[in-house]
Design a protein around this motif. Structure first.
Motif, PDB file in Angstrom:
ATOM      1  N   TYR A 153      25.250  49.301  50.405  1.00 45.85           N
ATOM      2  CA  TYR A 153      24.360  48.437  50.266  1.00 45.85           C
ATOM      3  C   TYR A 153      24.974  46.773  50.929  1.00 45.85           C
ATOM      4  CZ  TYR A 153      20.539  45.757  49.539  1.00 45.85           C
ATOM      5  OH  TYR A 153      19.196  44.182  48.899  1.00 45.85           O
ATOM      6  N   LEU A 154      25.501  46.510  50.597  1.00 47.08           N
ATOM      7  CA  LEU A 154      26.516  44.487  50.692  1.00 47.08           C
ATOM      8  C   LEU A 154      27.087  45.346  52.283  1.00 47.08           C
ATOM      9  CD1 LEU A 154      27.773  44.388  47.593  1.00 47.08           C
ATOM     10  CD2 LEU A 154      25.394  43.106  48.391  1.00 47.08           C
ATOM     11  N   LEU A 155      27.721  45.732  52.748  1.00 45.96           N
ATOM     12  CA  LEU A 155      28.372  45.759  53.896  1.00 45.96           C
ATOM     13  C   LEU A 155      27.343  46.006  55.123  1.00 45.96           C
ATOM     14  CD1 LEU A 155      31.434  48.111  53.429  1.00 45.96           C
ATOM     15  CD2 LEU A 155      31.721  44.843  53.853  1.00 45.96           C
ATOM     16  N   ARG A 156      28.017  45.146  56.304  1.00 48.30           N
ATOM     17  CA  ARG A 156      26.958  45.151  57.490  1.00 48.30           C
ATOM     18  C   ARG A 156      28.109  46.751  58.374  1.00 48.30           C
ATOM     19  NH1 ARG A 156      31.219  44.328  61.169  1.00 48.30           N
ATOM     20  NH2 ARG A 156      32.945  43.526  61.633  1.00 48.30           N
ATOM     21  N   ASP A 157      27.278  46.869  59.527  1.00 48.78           N
ATOM     22  CA  ASP A 157      27.852  47.981  60.380  1.00 48.78           C
ATOM     23  C   ASP A 157      29.268  47.554  60.225  1.00 48.78           C
ATOM     24  OD1 ASP A 157      26.065  50.491  59.799  1.00 48.78           O
ATOM     25  OD2 ASP A 157      25.058  50.088  61.364  1.00 48.78           O
ATOM     26  N   GLY A 158      29.720  48.467  60.743  1.00 44.65           N
ATOM     27  CA  GLY A 158      31.689  48.420  60.715  1.00 44.65           C
ATOM     28  C   GLY A 158      32.343  47.232  59.609  1.00 44.65           C
ATOM     29  N   GLY A 159      31.923  47.146  59.032  1.00 43.80           N
ATOM     30  CA  GLY A 159      32.482  45.813  57.649  1.00 43.80           C
ATOM     31  C   GLY A 159      33.226  46.963  57.035  1.00 43.80           C
ATOM     32  N   ARG A 160      34.074  46.688  55.706  1.00 39.43           N
ATOM     33  CA  ARG A 160      35.355  47.133  56.055  1.00 39.43           C
ATOM     34  C   ARG A 160      35.065  47.112  53.679  1.00 39.43           C
ATOM     35  NH1 ARG A 160      38.298  45.090  60.289  1.00 39.43           N
ATOM     36  NH2 ARG A 160      39.264  42.982  58.719  1.00 39.43           N
ATOM     37  N   LEU A 161      35.337  48.246  53.444  1.00 34.94           N
ATOM     38  CA  LEU A 161      35.398  48.309  51.669  1.00 34.94           C
ATOM     39  C   LEU A 161      37.168  48.204  51.737  1.00 34.94           C
ATOM     40  CD1 LEU A 161      34.871  48.457  48.952  1.00 34.94           C
ATOM     41  CD2 LEU A 161      34.249  51.423  49.475  1.00 34.94           C
ATOM     42  N   SER A 162      37.547  47.262  51.398  1.00 37.29           N
ATOM     43  CA  SER A 162      38.949  47.637  50.683  1.00 37.29           C
ATOM     44  C   SER A 162      39.415  47.528  49.072  1.00 37.29           C
ATOM     45  CB  SER A 162      39.899  46.364  50.704  1.00 37.29           C
ATOM     46  OG  SER A 162      40.013  46.534  51.987  1.00 37.29           O
ATOM     47  N   LEU A 163      39.935  48.998  48.729  1.00 35.50           N
ATOM     48  CA  LEU A 163      39.888  48.932  47.442  1.00 35.50           C
ATOM     49  C   LEU A 163      40.709  49.850  47.291  1.00 35.50           C
ATOM     50  CD1 LEU A 163      39.156  52.287  46.850  1.00 35.50           C
ATOM     51  CD2 LEU A 163      36.937  51.519  46.886  1.00 35.50           C
ATOM     52  N   VAL A 164      41.606  49.495  45.300  1.00 37.77           N
ATOM     53  CA  VAL A 164      42.478  50.290  44.780  1.00 37.77           C
ATOM     54  C   VAL A 164      42.254  51.810  43.236  1.00 37.77           C
ATOM     55  CG1 VAL A 164      43.241  48.580  42.923  1.00 37.77           C
ATOM     56  CG2 VAL A 164      44.992  50.064  43.875  1.00 37.77           C
ATOM     57  N   PHE A 165      42.348  52.289  43.756  1.00 36.11           N
ATOM     58  CA  PHE A 165      42.346  53.363  42.811  1.00 36.11           C
ATOM     59  C   PHE A 165      43.659  54.438  42.246  1.00 36.11           C
ATOM     60  CE2 PHE A 165      38.774  57.176  41.669  1.00 36.11           C
ATOM     61  CZ  PHE A 165      38.219  55.599  40.753  1.00 36.11           C
ATOM     62  N   GLU A 197      55.523  61.201  41.441  1.00 35.86           N
ATOM     63  CA  GLU A 197      54.844  61.239  41.944  1.00 35.86           C
ATOM     64  C   GLU A 197      53.952  59.646  42.959  1.00 35.86           C
ATOM     65  OE1 GLU A 197      52.143  64.082  39.951  1.00 35.86           O
ATOM     66  OE2 GLU A 197      53.927  65.465  40.502  1.00 35.86           O
ATOM     67  N   ALA A 198      52.918  59.127  42.882  1.00 36.54           N
ATOM     68  CA  ALA A 198      52.264  58.398  43.236  1.00 36.54           C
ATOM     69  C   ALA A 198      51.326  58.514  42.687  1.00 36.54           C
ATOM     70  CB  ALA A 198      50.645  58.726  45.102  1.00 36.54           C
ATOM     71  N   SER A 199      50.946  56.839  42.215  1.00 29.94           N
ATOM     72  CA  SER A 199      50.540  56.602  41.231  1.00 29.94           C
ATOM     73  C   SER A 199      48.539  55.904  40.853  1.00 29.94           C
ATOM     74  CB  SER A 199      50.892  55.444  39.615  1.00 29.94           C
ATOM     75  OG  SER A 199      51.511  54.530  40.623  1.00 29.94           O
ATOM     76  N   ILE A 200      49.150  54.943  42.216  1.00 35.91           N
ATOM     77  CA  ILE A 200      47.630  55.061  42.540  1.00 35.91           C
ATOM     78  C   ILE A 200      47.610  54.584  44.407  1.00 35.91           C
ATOM     79  CG2 ILE A 200      47.245  52.885  40.947  1.00 35.91           C
ATOM     80  CD1 ILE A 200      48.479  50.292  43.080  1.00 35.91           C
ATOM     81  N   VAL A 201      45.697  54.675  44.411  1.00 42.28           N
ATOM     82  CA  VAL A 201      45.868  53.944  46.150  1.00 42.28           C
ATOM     83  C   VAL A 201      45.275  53.592  46.724  1.00 42.28           C
ATOM     84  CG1 VAL A 201      46.919  57.039  46.281  1.00 42.28           C
ATOM     85  CG2 VAL A 201      44.486  55.860  45.922  1.00 42.28           C
ATOM     86  N   LEU A 202      45.531  52.727  48.084  1.00 43.77           N
ATOM     87  CA  LEU A 202      44.870  51.761  48.279  1.00 43.77           C
ATOM     88  C   LEU A 202      44.143  52.546  49.818  1.00 43.77           C
ATOM     89  CD1 LEU A 202      47.907  49.251  48.681  1.00 43.77           C
ATOM     90  CD2 LEU A 202      46.033  48.871  47.168  1.00 43.77           C
ATOM     91  N   VAL A 203      43.154  52.235  49.517  1.00 41.23           N
ATOM     92  CA  VAL A 203      42.297  53.114  51.013  1.00 41.23           C
ATOM     93  C   VAL A 203      41.291  51.557  51.617  1.00 41.23           C
ATOM     94  CG1 VAL A 203      40.282  54.641  51.492  1.00 41.23           C
ATOM     95  CG2 VAL A 203      42.346  55.258  49.496  1.00 41.23           C
ATOM     96  N   GLU A 204      41.111  51.812  52.360  1.00 41.02           N
ATOM     97  CA  GLU A 204      40.745  50.919  53.698  1.00 41.02           C
ATOM     98  C   GLU A 204      39.520  51.933  53.874  1.00 41.02           C
ATOM     99  OE1 GLU A 204      41.298  47.156  56.470  1.00 41.02           O
ATOM    100  OE2 GLU A 204      41.003  48.929  57.462  1.00 41.02           O
ATOM    101  N   ALA A 205      37.943  51.238  53.869  1.00 39.42           N
ATOM    102  CA  ALA A 205      36.664  52.112  54.652  1.00 39.42           C
ATOM    103  C   ALA A 205      36.306  51.467  55.336  1.00 39.42           C
ATOM    104  CB  ALA A 205      35.524  53.232  53.292  1.00 39.42           C
ATOM    105  N   VAL A 206      35.547  52.003  56.256  1.00 42.32           N
ATOM    106  CA  VAL A 206      34.511  51.578  57.200  1.00 42.32           C
ATOM    107  C   VAL A 206      32.965  51.618  57.373  1.00 42.32           C
ATOM    108  CG1 VAL A 206      34.248  51.050  59.404  1.00 42.32           C
ATOM    109  CG2 VAL A 206      35.908  50.507  58.778  1.00 42.32           C
ATOM    110  N   ARG A 207      32.201  50.875  57.419  1.00 43.74           N
ATOM    111  CA  ARG A 207      30.392  51.011  57.222  1.00 43.74           C
ATOM    112  C   ARG A 207      30.298  51.747  58.203  1.00 43.74           C
ATOM    113  NH1 ARG A 207      24.932  50.121  58.043  1.00 43.74           N
ATOM    114  NH2 ARG A 207      23.882  49.648  55.372  1.00 43.74           N
ATOM    115  N   SER A 208      29.951  53.171  58.126  1.00 42.52           N
ATOM    116  CA  SER A 208      29.333  54.014  60.210  1.00 42.52           C
ATOM    117  C   SER A 208      30.334  53.810  60.650  1.00 42.52           C
ATOM    118  CB  SER A 208      28.579  53.287  60.422  1.00 42.52           C
ATOM    119  OG  SER A 208      27.211  53.240  59.290  1.00 42.52           O
TER     120      SER A 208
END
Length: 244
Positions: A153-165, A197-208
């Motif tokens: 909802y908050l991101l503009r089209d083409g905006g990025r989400l950066s997270l660790v999980f 083994e990997a313990s966490i991952v860094l992910v970047e996603a783009v709206r639309s």
């Protein structure tokens, strides 16, 4: 709330943080180094706690037009205000529930959303007795799906989400992102050492965003000889912009 005052990034940042509760750790440092804010954009951290990640991003990206953190727990929010003032960084902190994102913010109002969602599903373990710890690590105040929905909802089209999980919940994360049309574009697994083994991952996603996921090379906390690799060391250095 009992707190400590700690130096972060070799003293570049000084934070008052809970003795028992969310504290700046490896995942916080890596998330701040992974996030890629636009130079004149609007940036929001969902679940900013005492402000550690938000202030680390601000320190790495001075001159941003707007950088904000949203936190539901009032004691942590007040620590964030104190930490922002103490470090002289121009960051806005807001008290509120990310699940109320439609009331708090307009649609598509940010260029980058940063998040460190609670790692543990409540069904998978015992609830922490400490409220601040439970909110940060377990899905007591929000679920992964709530974070993804708010980011969409908050991101503009083409905006990025950066997270660790958590690495072992990666399939769940990617499915949730794609269902919400937040297309995963970059992924980097973090291992303690090459034989672990990997313990966490860094992910970047783009709206639309368009299809296409780039798998970055693994990031190791220590190399095969027990030394700190240069790319991890760079995350602890005070430099301009992202470094991972």
């Amino acid at each position: 709330m009992e707190t400590t005052v700690d130096a972060v990034l070799y003293g570049a940042l000084t934070l008052r943080q809970p003795l028992r509760g969310p504290r700046v750790a490896l995942d916080s440092i890596l998330l701040a180094a992974w996030a890629r804010p636009p130079r004149r954009g609007r940036v929001l951290e969902l679940g900013s706690a005492h402000g550690g990640v938000t202030l680390l991003v601000a320190l790495r990206n001075r001159g941003l037009a707007h950088l904000e953190g949203l936190e539901i727990q009032e004691p942590l929010y007040r620590l964030a205000l104190e930490n922002g003032r103490a470090n002289g960084l121009d960051v806005l902190f807001r008290l509120g529930d990310l699940r109320d994102h439609r009331r708090l913010y307009g649609p598509q109002s940010f260029d980058l959303v940063v998040a460190n969602p609670p790692y543990d599903d409540l069904a998978r373990g015992r609830l922490s007795a400490d409220g601040a710890s439970a909110g940060a690590r377990q899905e007591t105040t929000c679920r992964l799906a709530d974070v993804v929905e708010a980011a969409r909802y908050l991101l503009r089209d083409g905006g990025r989400l950066s997270l660790v999980f958590r690495a072992d919940r990666l399939a769940e994360l990617l499915e949730g992102l794609r269902t919400s049309r937040l297309e995963p574009k970059r992924l980097r697994a973090v291992h303690h050492s090459p034989d672990r083994e990997a313990s966490i991952v860094l992910v970047e996603a783009v709206r639309s965003g368009s299809l296409g996921l780039r798998m970055e090379r693994p990031l190791f906390v220590v190399d095969g000889e027990g030394r700190t690799p240069p790319d991890l060391a760079s995350a602890y250095e005070v430099g301009e912009g992202p470094c991972l």
